[in-house]
Design a protein around this motif. Sequence first.
Motif, PDB file in Angstrom:
ATOM      1  N   ARG A 145       1.297  -0.534  -1.556  1.00 15.92           N
ATOM      2  CA  ARG A 145       0.831  -1.526  -2.490  1.00 15.92           C
ATOM      3  C   ARG A 145       2.549  -0.763  -2.877  1.00 15.92           C
ATOM      4  O   ARG A 145       2.909  -1.687  -4.168  1.00 15.92           O
ATOM      5  CB  ARG A 145      -0.085   0.007  -3.352  1.00 15.92           C
ATOM      6  CG  ARG A 145      -1.727  -0.269  -2.932  1.00 15.92           C
ATOM      7  CD  ARG A 145      -3.001  -0.246  -3.429  1.00 15.92           C
ATOM      8  NE  ARG A 145      -2.852   0.374  -4.597  1.00 15.92           N
ATOM      9  CZ  ARG A 145      -3.005  -0.740  -6.005  1.00 15.92           C
ATOM     10  NH1 ARG A 145      -4.015  -1.938  -5.308  1.00 15.92           N
ATOM     11  NH2 ARG A 145      -2.864  -0.689  -7.095  1.00 15.92           N
TER      12      ARG A 145
ATOM     13  N   GLU B 177      -7.209  -3.552  -6.948  1.00 13.34           N
ATOM     14  CA  GLU B 177      -7.770  -2.153  -6.824  1.00 13.34           C
ATOM     15  C   GLU B 177      -8.142  -1.230  -5.727  1.00 13.34           C
ATOM     16  O   GLU B 177      -7.112  -0.129  -5.453  1.00 13.34           O
ATOM     17  CB  GLU B 177      -8.335  -1.736  -8.206  1.00 13.34           C
ATOM     18  CG  GLU B 177      -7.505  -1.755  -9.664  1.00 13.34           C
ATOM     19  CD  GLU B 177      -9.470  -1.422 -10.973  1.00 13.34           C
ATOM     20  OE1 GLU B 177      -9.478  -0.616  -9.662  1.00 13.34           O
ATOM     21  OE2 GLU B 177      -8.536  -2.202 -11.891  1.00 13.34           O
ATOM     22  N   THR B 178      -8.405  -2.146  -4.893  1.00 20.92           N
ATOM     23  CA  THR B 178      -8.844  -1.414  -3.462  1.00 20.92           C
ATOM     24  C   THR B 178      -7.354  -1.227  -2.495  1.00 20.92           C
ATOM     25  O   THR B 178      -6.333  -2.107  -2.761  1.00 20.92           O
ATOM     26  CB  THR B 178     -10.106  -2.129  -2.727  1.00 20.92           C
ATOM     27  OG1 THR B 178     -10.692  -2.826  -3.673  1.00 20.92           O
ATOM     28  CG2 THR B 178     -10.429  -2.058  -1.987  1.00 20.92           C
ATOM     29  N   THR B 179      -7.423   0.263  -2.068  1.00 24.28           N
ATOM     30  CA  THR B 179      -6.734   0.266  -1.329  1.00 24.28           C
ATOM     31  C   THR B 179      -7.419   0.560   0.476  1.00 24.28           C
ATOM     32  O   THR B 179      -8.196   0.764  -0.125  1.00 24.28           O
ATOM     33  CB  THR B 179      -6.200   1.438  -0.925  1.00 24.28           C
ATOM     34  OG1 THR B 179      -5.713   0.915  -2.748  1.00 24.28           O
ATOM     35  CG2 THR B 179      -5.005   1.866  -0.598  1.00 24.28           C
TER      36      THR B 179
ATOM     37  N   GLY C  54      -2.559  -3.184   0.201  1.00 22.66           N
ATOM     38  CA  GLY C  54      -3.848  -3.320  -0.687  1.00 22.66           C
ATOM     39  C   GLY C  54      -2.749  -5.176  -0.520  1.00 22.66           C
ATOM     40  O   GLY C  54      -2.816  -5.359  -0.035  1.00 22.66           O
TER      41      GLY C  54
END
Length: 341
Positions: free
Chosen positions: A204, A224-226, A134
């Motif tokens: 993350r 929020e993006t992984t 992340g």
Amino acid sequence: MNATVMSTEATGAEVTGAEVMSERSTASAVTTAERVRREGRVRAVVSRGIRGLSARDVEGRWHGLDVDVSRAVAAAVLGDADAVTWLPTDPAGRLERLAAGEADLVTCNLSWTLGRETGGPVLFAGVTCYDGEGFLVRTADGRTDPAELAGKRLAVQAGTTSAANLAAWYGARGLSVEPVAHPTPGEALAAYAAGDCAAYVLDRIALAGARAELADPSAHSLLETTISREPMALAVRDDDTGWFRICRWVFQFLLAAEHAAHGAEDARAAALAAEEAARTADALGPALGLDDGWAGRVLRAVGTYGDIYERNLGPASGLGVPRGLNALWLDGGLHYAIPAH
């Protein structure tokens, strides 16, 4: 790492290449478990300091999910969860130290990959924590999508999969970034904090711990993006199947104990169910190369996997990282306890 002489961080001693080769060549004569019992210590590679996973407190004691997995192995094999020699290591050297015979296991936010398992004398004994790469960014910059970081310098740790993951994610979108590699977590975080890089890229869960170390955590956000799959796993050498089996089943017991306690009416009932799971596993100790009290010791030393997660990453830790994929399958996660019978 020098091919002839390798330093042992915890003791300051030096191990020569000849001595390492000698240790490897006699692996069939002296098992890892026998050597661990003879020396009274488990040698565990950990990070240079990632809160929630493996980091020292102000008194120099190690804490974290990875740390507790190592302590569980020591409790099972030696009867003392504190009988661990900690080997803080840069990401690039984690598997080198294991392969060289300097360490007995690696619990160091290390992702299980085909390349790593086929690239050296390594076996992964179980996924200790499911995660993904992340981005930590400054909230004031107003970025909400990794695409907005295109063309920017991003801090990463050398020896990790971060640069390759970034190239794959941005390349698929016709974009690019400039990964700036740093040897330790502290240096990578410092470069980001100083404004040299627009973001810090890491798993993350590790980023949650890094964010908590900044002067004003509220000024920083995790996007929020992984962008990757990062199954962080316990690693051992591939020349001792008995040791591999011990480490695998110690970790599996942590999951099994939580599974047994799942759905209990209250804390007392949960504890009794976990203790029953320990008695079942204890009976199989001799077949595993352990005694008939190993699982009970593990449970008393570190608790169940759920206890470990709560203590190091849950609300009680100050990080508040949701279980998510790290919940039991009964709760929609990926952890599935292998039965004892």
